[in-house]
Design a protein around this motif. Structure first.
Motif, PDB file in Angstrom:
ATOM      1  N   GLU A 109      41.087  54.223  39.029  1.00 35.52           N
ATOM      2  CA  GLU A 109      39.746  54.473  38.495  1.00 35.52           C
ATOM      3  C   GLU A 109      39.690  54.195  36.994  1.00 35.52           C
ATOM      4  N   VAL A 126      39.533  50.352  36.560  1.00 32.60           N
ATOM      5  CA  VAL A 126      38.246  49.692  36.840  1.00 32.60           C
ATOM      6  C   VAL A 126      37.112  50.298  36.024  1.00 32.60           C
ATOM      7  N   LEU A 131      35.746  56.119  41.839  1.00 36.20           N
ATOM      8  CA  LEU A 131      35.598  55.480  43.146  1.00 36.20           C
ATOM      9  C   LEU A 131      35.353  56.500  44.252  1.00 36.20           C
ATOM     10  N   ALA A 175      30.201  52.812  43.661  1.00 31.35           N
ATOM     11  CA  ALA A 175      31.186  51.863  43.128  1.00 31.35           C
ATOM     12  C   ALA A 175      32.356  51.703  44.099  1.00 31.35           C
ATOM     13  N   PHE A 232      33.686  48.334  45.856  1.00 30.43           N
ATOM     14  CA  PHE A 232      35.050  47.895  45.580  1.00 30.43           C
ATOM     15  C   PHE A 232      35.866  47.683  46.853  1.00 30.43           C
ATOM     16  N   HIS A 285      36.486  44.167  48.548  1.00 35.28           N
ATOM     17  CA  HIS A 285      37.273  43.297  47.668  1.00 35.28           C
ATOM     18  C   HIS A 285      38.736  43.723  47.648  1.00 35.28           C
ATOM     19  N   ALA A 286      38.973  45.040  47.702  1.00 34.35           N
ATOM     20  CA  ALA A 286      40.352  45.517  47.769  1.00 34.35           C
ATOM     21  C   ALA A 286      41.023  45.042  49.058  1.00 34.35           C
TER      22      ALA A 286
END
Length: 297
Positions: free
Chosen positions: A40, A43, A47, A60, A64, A67-68
Motif C-alpha cells: 500500500e 502504490v 487497498l 483502489a 489493482f 493488474h496484479a
C-alpha cells in the motif's frame, strides 16, 4: 514492489480474511499484514478496508486486482516460454459456464481448444451465472465466460453464439403434455422453479419477462441455481421450469419438454471477456469462435 507482495495481496483479496490468507501462504498473520502495508505504501493508497470483523477491497483495491493477477500470469508465461517450442501457443485459461444450459456450446469449444492448442490449460468453472461472470471477468478471476445476452457493462466484450427458443419442462403427468398447441399463458396457475431472485441470472430475468408479457406473474415455488437440478425438481412434481430448447435431449426421466406456440422468445447464448488486455491463449481461443460456429452448434 516485489512479486511476493502481489501474491500476498491476491491471497487476501480472494480470502477477504488475513488469517485464512496467511494459512494459504504458509506464513504468520502479522508478517502478512506488514507485506500488505508495504504494498500500500508502494502504490500510495490503501487497498483494503479492515476492522476487527471484516476485510474488504477498497475501490483502489478492486482496480489493482486484475493488474496484479496479470503480472503473475505474465511471470508464469515467462517460465513456461523456456519449455515450449517456438510458435506453440500455451498458457492457462479459466472459463465460466452455467451448467446444462451450455451443453451445446461448452463441449464444442473445449474440444476445439484441446485439438488445436493442446498446450493451453483450460480450467472450467461451473455454476457461474451471468452477473457473477461479469464481476469475475472484471476482477480477472475468469478469462472467458458463457453468458446470457444482452449484458449491461462497458468493460466487457461479447459475441453471440447461439439462439434457442424457450419452452417448458414439465412432469410427464402434466395435463398440457399431450396438447398440440400450448402457450405460456396456460401455465399461469402452475408453480415455477427458477434461478434465485437477485442472483444475477439472465434465465431468471427471461422467465419473469416472458411470463409478464404473457399476462401473469409466475408463482415461484423453488429457486435453484443449477438448471439441471431445477429439472430434477420438476420430475418430483414440485413445479415447472421455463428453459431453452437446448435442454431437450438431457431432460431427466419423469419430465417432458413442451414447445410453446405464439411469438417466439429466445435465449441468447454469448461468450464474454474483459476489454483489458488478454493473454495470447485467450486471443487464440477467441480466434476459434468463428470456426466452431461455422461447423454448427
Amino acid at each position: 514492489m516485489e512479486i511476493r507482495w502481489l501474491e500476498a495481496f491476491i491471497a487476501v483479496a480472494e480470502e477477504l480474511h488475513f488469517g485464512n490468507a496467511a494459512i494459504r501462504l504458509r506464513m504468520a498473520k502479522s508478517p502478512l499484514s506488514q507485506v500488505i502495508r508495504k504494498l500500500e505504501h508502494s502504490v500510495g493508497t490503501e487497498l483494503f478496508n479492515r476492522n476487527t470483523r471484516s476485510v474488504e477491497l477498497t475501490s483502489a483495491g478492486h482496480a489493482f486486482l486484475p493488474h496484479a493477477r496479470m503480472v503473475l500470469e505474465d511471470l508464469e508465461l515467462a517460465r513456461q516460454s523456456v519449455k515450449v517450442p517456438e510458435g506453440v501457443v500455451y498458457g492457462h485459461l479459466s472459463l465460466g459456464f452455467t451448467g446444462v444450459l451450455n451443453q451445446r456450446t461448452l463441449p464444442r469449444f473445449t474440444r476445439a481448444v484441446r485439438d488445436t492448442y493442446p498446450e493451453i490449460e483450460l480450467s472450467l468453472v461451473g455454476r457461474v451465472m451471468t452477473q457473477e461472470a461479469i464481476a469475475q471477468l472484471d476482477a480477472g478471476t475468469l478469462d472467458l465466460a458463457f453468458v446470457g445476452l444482452p449484458i449491461d457493462s462497458t468493460r466487457i466484450e461479447t459475441q453471440l453464439l447461439l439462439r434457442e427458443r424457450f419452452g417448458m419442462v414439465v412432469p410427464t403427468g402434466h395435463p398440457l403434455v399431450d396438447q398440440r398447441h400450448v402457450e405460456l399463458s396456460m401455465f399461469s396457475e402452475d408453480h415455477f422453479i427458477t434461478p434465485p431472485i437477485g442472483g444475477g441470472s439472465a434465465l431468471y430475468d427471461d422467465t419473469i419477462r416472458a411470463c409478464t408479457n404473457a399476462g401473469f406473474y409466475p408463482i415461484i415455488s423453488q429457486q435453484i441455481t443449477d438448471p439441471y437440478m431445477s429439472m430434477m425438481l420438476v420430475a418430483t412434481g414440485v413445479g415447472v421450469a421455463y428453459l431453452p430448447e437446448g435442454v431437450r435431449p438431457v431432460v431427466p426421466p419423469g419430465t417432458a419438454f413442451v414447445p410453446l406456440e405464439g411469438e417466439p422468445v429466445y435465449m441468447n447464448h454469448g461468450l464474454a471477456w474483459s476489454k483489458i488486455r488478454g493473454s495470447t491463449a485467450r486471443e487464440a481461443f477467441l480466434g476459434l469462435v468463428d470456426e466452431v460456429l461455422a461447423e454448427g452448434l
